[in-house]
Scaffold this motif. Structure first.
Motif, PDB file in Angstrom:
ATOM      1  N   TRP A 120       0.817  -1.120   0.046  1.00 17.31           N
ATOM      2  CA  TRP A 120       0.129  -0.204   0.058  1.00 17.31           C
ATOM      3  C   TRP A 120       0.848   1.271  -0.031  1.00 17.31           C
ATOM      4  O   TRP A 120       0.444   2.365  -0.556  1.00 17.31           O
ATOM      5  N   ASP A 128       1.594  -6.252  -8.710  1.00 13.00           N
ATOM      6  CA  ASP A 128       0.565  -7.300  -8.248  1.00 13.00           C
ATOM      7  C   ASP A 128       1.159  -8.759  -9.203  1.00 13.00           C
ATOM      8  O   ASP A 128       1.315  -8.460 -10.222  1.00 13.00           O
ATOM      9  N   GLY A 147      -4.804  -7.245  -4.289  1.00 11.48           N
ATOM     10  CA  GLY A 147      -5.199  -6.568  -3.205  1.00 11.48           C
ATOM     11  C   GLY A 147      -5.408  -7.420  -2.097  1.00 11.48           C
ATOM     12  O   GLY A 147      -5.823  -6.587  -1.088  1.00 11.48           O
TER      13      GLY A 147
END
Lengths: 315, 315
Positions: A120, A128, A147
């Motif tokens: 974050w 990712d 996420g």
């Protein structure tokens, strides 16, 4: 606003963190070893309230709290299953915490928090999947994919330190032979350095630790290597190789976009650790068209607090 | 209804599969080696249409089609990037396929399809996460987590065969030393069997393959071991150990609820492969409270078709 709580064996830290992962304020206090699990949890809740108030955030504006602990947690149930050197044992953390501050509570182990923080607000922002590896007493790992933190059966996170890199190798604390962390943790580097010193009485490693074997730390071989000491250079060459075995295996299974290395050792000079290690890892990656970035974790001491807070955004 | 397509080097198979993963009908045809990638794709579309029609399903009731191929695919883009022994190279599979049958098209490699099939309709039904390992020429792997196939950077699936289990070991086709598949694939088992035969001219392994070294297959050591041949038993003991190194590493990273073993070798007698292997894996698992089930994959020859069809339900 979120509250992030880093539960250490010596100090407790609570931080006020915004939705972008920026640490606005933190408060800390020492651990009293006589506290029961219940008392410790209540202290953490109060410390969190203090961090919010000192940071100028009314409690009504606190959306949720996250806590990172070493050991095994069940975030779904809000229970701390067990932790080393702490009184928690099947402790209903969420329930106890909410007696003081009634917000949603998320739990993660420290490796998960490191991964959440880097994803974050750190070196893995925008990537990712994200793999964060922490070199410390053992080797910790956390994976963020789409996420979310990867968890397996029973909510468990990755135990990357127990990849088998030397099937007939040294005995690990877990009972297995040849676990990666017996060769690649900071603890292992210190042992490897001491062993090399005992064989090389002329090595600059001795002066790098004041001539006392017991003073060897993770940074000792890097200090001596910066002076060109051949023994230290050799220790580090082998250490990087050991690190690469586990990292290559992880990259070929998980295909992360980025691998962040954290823990004290990772702050070593780029030319002595990260640059040559990156080359070894890339050489071992199966898919040369999709090589992972291999970078240093960037949150440092605040990783625990920021990462714990960001758990609130990953459930 | 879905269509599932299994693209092999020798035969093409298309199947009509319902939402529960039940194979209703299948059609197949041999591969013509002179076909271009475009021709091959059109043939696959026509074969799929035939499977639907023969299975009594009007084309309007086909919701989607999935295709499983060996090699590298980009499911998002609908492109087959490259495959061994087939003409595909950055082939716009979806676009070509849809010229014949305009339904959503999903792509996966064969290891992904095996995982999808076992998860929806095979030995892993109801489990999460699911790890499916296929022992063949190499070692393939697929992971289903939360109903989705795990993919990493560039849409890549797991390349578990390239976990490093013997850092200074034998050279793998990928260029690395000591990849797991050099020790744990069916190919490796055949090599290990041949090597043992050359050292033991009195072994029952010789009669199990008609006295001809070149006739050794994956099942040869199991046949001889069933007769109590000590050389074969030794080969299998070491083979199981090699398998366990990679499986333990995977379990300690991914914490699957179930590990399904597929490929011809996995059909061996339970007492010679799966039962002792399960014990080795459980012994190496870090979290003894959450041990994975270790079972045989159950879809057999239909895994490719069923798994490809179930890709439609996992996007």
């Amino acid at each position: 606003m979120y509250l992030g709580i880093d539960v250490g064996g010596t100090n407790l830290v609570a931080g006020l963190v915004d939705r972008e992962g920026t640490l606005k304020h933190k408060a800390s206090c020492p651990v009293d070893r006589s506290w029961t699990a219940e008392e410790l949890t209540l202290q953490l809740a109060r410390l969190s309230i203090r961090a919010a108030q000192e940071g100028g955030c009314p409690l009504e504006e606190v959306e949720a709290a996250g806590a990172g602990l070493p050991g095994l947690v069940d975030s779904g149930a809000g229970v701390v299953i067990k932790t080393p050197n702490m009184p928690f044992r099947d402790t209903p953390f969420r329930e106890l915490f909410q007696r003081e501050l009634n917000v949603p509570v998320y739990l993660g182990n420290d490796a998960d928090c490191a991964a959440a923080g880097e994803y974050w607000a750190g070196a893995a922002k925008g990537c990712d999947p994200v793999l964060v590896i922490t070199l410390g007493t053992g080797i910790g790992g956390g994976l963020v994919k789409g996420g979310k933190l990867y968890t397996g059966l029973g909510g468990a996170g990755l135990e990357v330190g127990h990849i088998v890199t030397h099937p007939e190798g040294e005995r690990c604390g877990c009972g297995n032979l040849g676990c990666w962390e017996r060769y690649g943790s900071a603890t292992a580097l210190i042992q490897q350095t001491k062993a090399a010193m005992e064989q090389h009485s002329d090595s600059a490693l001795w002066s790098a630790c004041g001539g006392v074997l017991e003073n060897v730390e993770g940074r000792t071989p890097f200090l001596a290597a910066q002076q060109g000491d051949p023994t230290a250079l050799q220790v580090l060459e082998q250490y990087r190789r050991e690190l690469s075995y586990g990292l290559v295996s992880l990259c070929n299974v998980l295909f992360p976009e980025v691998v962040c290395l954290g823990g004290g050792v990772s702050s070593a000079d780029e030319s002595l650790l990260l640059a040559p290690l990156r080359e070894l890892v890339h050489r071992g990656c199966f898919d040369k068209d999709h090589l992972p970035k291999v970078v240093r974790a960037s949150l440092g001491n605040d990783a625990g607090v920021v990462g714990a807070a960001m758990l609130c955004q990953m459930a």
